[in-house]
Design an enzyme around this catalytic site. Structure first.
Site, short mmCIF file in Angstrom:
data_model
loop_
_atom_site.label_atom_id
_atom_site.label_comp_id
_atom_site.label_asym_id
_atom_site.label_seq_id
_atom_site.Cartn_x
_atom_site.Cartn_y
_atom_site.Cartn_z
N LYS A 1 -4.98 21.95 -8.10
CA LYS A 1 -4.67 23.10 -8.96
C LYS A 1 -3.90 22.66 -10.19
CE LYS A 1 -4.57 26.45 -5.25
NZ LYS A 1 -3.75 26.95 -4.15
N ASP B 1 9.96 7.47 0.17
CA ASP B 1 9.20 7.78 -1.04
C ASP B 1 8.92 6.49 -1.82
OD1 ASP B 1 8.35 8.57 -3.54
OD2 ASP B 1 10.04 9.92 -3.91
N THR C 1 -11.84 5.37 5.27
CA THR C 1 -10.76 5.99 6.06
C THR C 1 -11.17 7.40 6.49
OG1 THR C 1 -9.70 6.94 4.13
CG2 THR C 1 -8.98 4.73 4.78
N PHE D 1 -9.70 10.03 5.75
CA PHE D 1 -9.61 10.90 4.59
C PHE D 1 -10.88 10.81 3.74
CE2 PHE D 1 -8.15 12.51 0.60
CZ PHE D 1 -7.39 13.59 1.00
N GLU D 2 -11.39 9.58 3.61
CA GLU D 2 -12.60 9.40 2.81
C GLU D 2 -13.80 10.05 3.51
OE1 GLU D 2 -13.38 5.37 1.72
OE2 GLU D 2 -15.14 5.92 0.54
N GLU E 1 5.00 4.92 3.38
CA GLU E 1 4.46 6.23 3.77
C GLU E 1 5.63 7.12 4.14
OE1 GLU E 1 1.23 7.89 4.00
OE2 GLU E 1 2.74 9.39 4.42
N GLU F 1 0.84 -1.21 0.00
CA GLU F 1 0.00 0.00 0.00
C GLU F 1 0.87 1.25 0.00
OE1 GLU F 1 -3.11 0.43 2.94
OE2 GLU F 1 -3.66 2.40 2.12
N ASP G 1 -11.56 10.59 -4.22
CA ASP G 1 -12.84 11.29 -4.07
C ASP G 1 -12.84 12.57 -4.90
OD1 ASP G 1 -11.04 12.79 -2.64
OD2 ASP G 1 -12.40 13.20 -0.96
N ASP H 1 -2.92 12.23 -2.72
CA ASP H 1 -3.14 13.69 -2.75
C ASP H 1 -3.56 14.09 -4.17
OD1 ASP H 1 -2.07 14.32 0.00
OD2 ASP H 1 -0.35 13.30 -0.87
C1 LIG Z 1 -4.36 12.09 1.12
S1 LIG Z 1 -3.44 11.01 2.08
C2 LIG Z 1 -4.39 9.50 2.05
C3 LIG Z 1 -4.02 8.55 3.13
C4 LIG Z 1 -4.73 7.18 3.11
N1 LIG Z 1 -4.42 6.44 1.91
C5 LIG Z 1 -6.22 7.30 3.31
O1 LIG Z 1 -6.98 6.86 2.44
O2 LIG Z 1 -6.64 7.81 4.36
C6 LIG Z 1 -2.08 10.63 0.99
C7 LIG Z 1 -0.87 10.05 1.71
O3 LIG Z 1 0.10 9.66 0.75
C8 LIG Z 1 1.39 9.95 1.27
N2 LIG Z 1 2.31 10.02 0.12
C9 LIG Z 1 2.25 10.92 -0.91
N3 LIG Z 1 3.22 10.67 -1.80
C10 LIG Z 1 3.92 9.60 -1.33
C11 LIG Z 1 5.05 8.89 -1.81
N4 LIG Z 1 5.67 9.24 -2.96
N5 LIG Z 1 5.52 7.86 -1.07
C12 LIG Z 1 4.91 7.51 0.10
N6 LIG Z 1 3.82 8.15 0.60
C13 LIG Z 1 3.34 9.19 -0.10
C14 LIG Z 1 1.19 11.22 2.05
O4 LIG Z 1 2.18 11.41 3.06
C15 LIG Z 1 -0.20 11.02 2.66
O5 LIG Z 1 -0.14 10.44 3.93
#
Ligand SMILES: C[S@@+](CC[C@H](N)C(=O)[O-])C[C@H]1O[C@@H](n2cnc3c(N)ncnc32)[C@H](O)[C@@H]1O
Length: 245
Positions: free
Chosen positions: A155, A128, A224, A226-227, A101, A76, A187, A151
């Site tokens: 924009k 990353d 989640t 976030f959702e 993460e 994930e 979403d 994310d």
């Molecule tokens: C909007 S949140 C969604 C979190 C989770 N998937 C949920 O549904 O609640 C996006 C997450 O992706 C992580 N993220 C973004 N780019 C990433 C990357 N290149 N590698 C690891 N994590 C990343 C961010 O730190 C953030 O916690």
């Protein structure tokens, strides 16, 4: 030990665009937030990381060795605070779950949940995901890749930061075993359309949707935080699933 926060170097390469060259600063799909770690999360980093964490570096990921067993691997990307990962790992003890993460407090939160639920089938990388896939994950080594609510970078000038880009999708496809599945959800409708077009354009992937677009929400995917936020804002949710041919 202290959190192996992504260092500036490892965090600097993320969603490579077709125009990236070594001369340009690579584009990241994330901003490392300053968020404070709670005392419990700090304890998780000290006490639980040695068993649950996979150190950053360049060592190839040998999942059978990491888990001490050969089992299907679900990876994930961007698990946030780990709600989905914990629910899936708890429901599927025979599967190996790897979370990626960049946000250290989220990693701490996940480790605490793993401890509370006595989960043996979870490991975590705080780095990353793009770099990890590029440098450490073997081709055809993963059964499922999950990307839930990445994310959206709404924009237009930030669209290049979206993790879903043709190069990223091709990378994920290469890491999947034949028959493996890449699942996404968002979403944000314009991002859903972008995901559909981008994954649809990958020659290694076939859309699992009977209608050629979205799939029904998998029962296994919990709602989640976030959702829930998206729901409060009146957003819909789009699920996608693509199978490696
Ligand atoms: C909007 S949140 C969604 C979190 C989770 N998937 C949920 O549904 O609640 C996006 C997450 O992706 C992580 N993220 C973004 N780019 C990433 C990357 N290149 N590698 C690891 N994590 C990343 C961010 O730190 C953030 O916690």
């Amino acid at each position: 030990m202290s959190p192996s926060k992504p260092d500036s170097d490892s965090a600097s390469v993320a969603t490579a665009s077709a125009h990236d060259t070594s001369r340009h600063r690579a584009i990241r799909s994330f901003v490392v937030r300053a968020g404070r770690m709670t005392g419990a999360q700090e304890r998780a980093w000290r006490e639980l990381w040695p068993a649950l964490g996979i150190e950053n570096g360049a060592t190839p990921l040998d999942f059978a060795a990491i888990f001490g067993r050969d089992a299907p691997v679900v990876l994930e990307i961007g698990f946030g605070n780990g709600e989905t990962l914990v629910a899936l790992a708890s429901a599927h003890p025979a599967t190996n779950h790897v979370g990626l993460e960049v946000h250290p407090p989220g990693v701490g939160h996940l480790m605490l949940r793993c401890e509370a639920e006595h989960l043996q089938n979870v490991r975590v990388i705080c780095d990353d995901a793009v770099q990890v896939l590029q440098r450490r994950a073997g081709d055809a080594s993963v059964d499922e890749v999950l990307l839930y609510f990445p994310d959206p970078w709404p924009k237009k000038r930030h669209h290049k930061r979206r993790i879903v880009q043709p190069e990223f999708v091709a990378l994920v496809a290469r890491k999947l075993k034949p028959g493996g599945v890449f699942r996404m959800a968002t979403d944000w409708q314009p991002y859903a359309e972008h995901m559909l077009a981008t994954a649809g354009g990958c020659a290694l992937l076939r859309n699992e949707s009977a209608t050629g677009d979205y799939v029904t929400r998998p029962d296994s995917r919990p709602v989640t935080r976030f959702e829930r936020r998206g729901q409060r804002l009146g957003h819909g949710v789009w699920d996608l699933a693509f199978r490696r041919t």
